[in-house]
Enzyme design. Sequence first.
Site, PDB file in Angstrom:
ATOM      1  N   ILE A 153       0.833  -1.201   0.000  1.00  0.00           N
ATOM      2  CA  ILE A 153       0.000   0.000   0.000  1.00  0.00           C
ATOM      3  C   ILE A 153       0.870   1.253   0.000  1.00  0.00           C
ATOM      4  O   ILE A 153       0.591   2.220  -0.719  1.00  0.00           O
ATOM      5  CB  ILE A 153      -0.960  -0.015   1.202  1.00  0.00           C
ATOM      6  CG1 ILE A 153      -1.988  -1.151   1.042  1.00  0.00           C
ATOM      7  CG2 ILE A 153      -1.681   1.322   1.348  1.00  0.00           C
ATOM      8  CD1 ILE A 153      -2.830  -1.420   2.269  1.00  0.00           C
ATOM      9  N   ILE A 228      -4.179   5.672   6.726  1.00  0.00           N
ATOM     10  CA  ILE A 228      -4.919   4.604   6.056  1.00  0.00           C
ATOM     11  C   ILE A 228      -4.433   3.251   6.557  1.00  0.00           C
ATOM     12  O   ILE A 228      -4.567   2.240   5.883  1.00  0.00           O
ATOM     13  CB  ILE A 228      -4.789   4.715   4.521  1.00  0.00           C
ATOM     14  CG1 ILE A 228      -3.323   4.835   4.079  1.00  0.00           C
ATOM     15  CG2 ILE A 228      -5.597   5.893   4.016  1.00  0.00           C
ATOM     16  CD1 ILE A 228      -3.115   4.826   2.572  1.00  0.00           C
ATOM     17  N   ARG A 230      -4.017   1.686  10.646  1.00  0.00           N
ATOM     18  CA  ARG A 230      -4.884   1.325  11.759  1.00  0.00           C
ATOM     19  C   ARG A 230      -4.855   2.484  12.744  1.00  0.00           C
ATOM     20  O   ARG A 230      -3.850   3.199  12.872  1.00  0.00           O
ATOM     21  CB  ARG A 230      -4.405   0.055  12.453  1.00  0.00           C
ATOM     22  CG  ARG A 230      -4.755  -1.234  11.727  1.00  0.00           C
ATOM     23  CD  ARG A 230      -6.215  -1.605  11.924  1.00  0.00           C
ATOM     24  NE  ARG A 230      -6.490  -2.958  11.506  1.00  0.00           N
ATOM     25  CZ  ARG A 230      -6.954  -3.296  10.302  1.00  0.00           C
ATOM     26  NH1 ARG A 230      -7.160  -2.367   9.386  1.00  0.00           N
ATOM     27  NH2 ARG A 230      -7.221  -4.564  10.017  1.00  0.00           N
ATOM     28  N   GLU A 259     -12.949   2.303  16.534  1.00  0.00           N
ATOM     29  CA  GLU A 259     -14.015   2.424  15.541  1.00  0.00           C
ATOM     30  C   GLU A 259     -15.018   1.273  15.677  1.00  0.00           C
ATOM     31  O   GLU A 259     -14.622   0.158  16.044  1.00  0.00           O
ATOM     32  CB  GLU A 259     -13.421   2.449  14.127  1.00  0.00           C
ATOM     33  CG  GLU A 259     -12.583   1.240  13.770  1.00  0.00           C
ATOM     34  CD  GLU A 259     -11.857   1.402  12.449  1.00  0.00           C
ATOM     35  OE1 GLU A 259     -11.981   0.470  11.630  1.00  0.00           O
ATOM     36  OE2 GLU A 259     -11.168   2.419  12.230  1.00  0.00           O
ATOM     37  N   HIS A 277     -13.645   4.119   7.739  1.00  0.00           N
ATOM     38  CA  HIS A 277     -12.837   2.956   7.340  1.00  0.00           C
ATOM     39  C   HIS A 277     -13.302   2.407   5.988  1.00  0.00           C
ATOM     40  O   HIS A 277     -13.768   1.264   5.870  1.00  0.00           O
ATOM     41  CB  HIS A 277     -12.891   1.872   8.409  1.00  0.00           C
ATOM     42  CG  HIS A 277     -11.702   0.942   8.344  1.00  0.00           C
ATOM     43  ND1 HIS A 277     -11.229   0.239   9.432  1.00  0.00           N
ATOM     44  CD2 HIS A 277     -10.887   0.597   7.318  1.00  0.00           C
ATOM     45  CE1 HIS A 277     -10.192  -0.492   9.076  1.00  0.00           C
ATOM     46  NE2 HIS A 277      -9.969  -0.300   7.787  1.00  0.00           N
TER      47      HIS A 277
END
Length: 311
Positions: A153, A228, A230, A259, A277
């Site tokens: 990522i 992006i 945790r 969350e 998320h």
Amino acid sequence: MKPDILLVEPLMPVIEAALDANYKLHRLYRADDAGEIEAALPRIRAVVTGGGSGLSNDWISRLPALGVIAINGVGTDKVDLKFARSRNIDVTTTPGILTEDVADIGVALMLTLLRRVTEGDRFVRAGRWPQTGFPLGRSPRGKRVGILGLGQIGKAFGRRAEAFGMQVGYWNRSLVPDCAWKSFGSASALAAESDVLVACIAATAATQNIVDADVLRALGSDGIFVNISRGNVVDETALLEALNDGVIGGAGLDVFVDEPNIRPAFCNAPNTVLMPHQGSATYETRLAMGELVVANVGAYFAGSTPPTTVN
């Protein structure tokens, strides 16, 4: 008789239908299924869960026949991989599939902050455009982006940043071979040389709160932080203080510590863009992720090692 599977959280209907066709599916998120699940505990051989939900050691211990935990995502921080392996349980993820979409959401958050997109939307809707001017945004071109965690990522985000004319640097737990981007020795050193700091790092005990008050101070009053990864890679108390005190210029957040029950202070923090998320939340990606989950579970029941076992 169909094998028993525990489903921790909902999946796309087409994926649930594929599981229902071959397995007896017990849905943990349905209160009415509680009694049935309790009776099925000795027979459940597979658990399908999300990266944010995982499966606790307590639950693993309650499932004596468990052989595979199939995670619909790439995060493994909510599953004790060593404990699972000690019980001969495969843990699988869905790597590669969600990389591009998660990088996209990071770029969207960055551009939204730089170009004041949500501010502009509120400005127009409030009817203020005829009365006053709107503040200038900032261009990404020529800005320095620092990437915390240069996995798939992180690399995908870096490629996108370069397309916008940005300079890319990174910090990673180990040096990344064949990478032309500048490597920094610490998160603080990276932040000090960045206009935008993006957290793409895996959540582990070693990376918890890696973005702390020192890193945020190094980023500076014009700096933007994007997460992006945790929520727990960030000290959220320090982040809220930095936002409210002008220590940093803004934050784009797709993930949070608790969350979906985020701290209310985030809703009033200045210069923030908040998302629920949504990194991998496109139809195409969620479908492909679900199909890989089905393939991993199918491989286990066929007597093979699931293709994307991580432990």
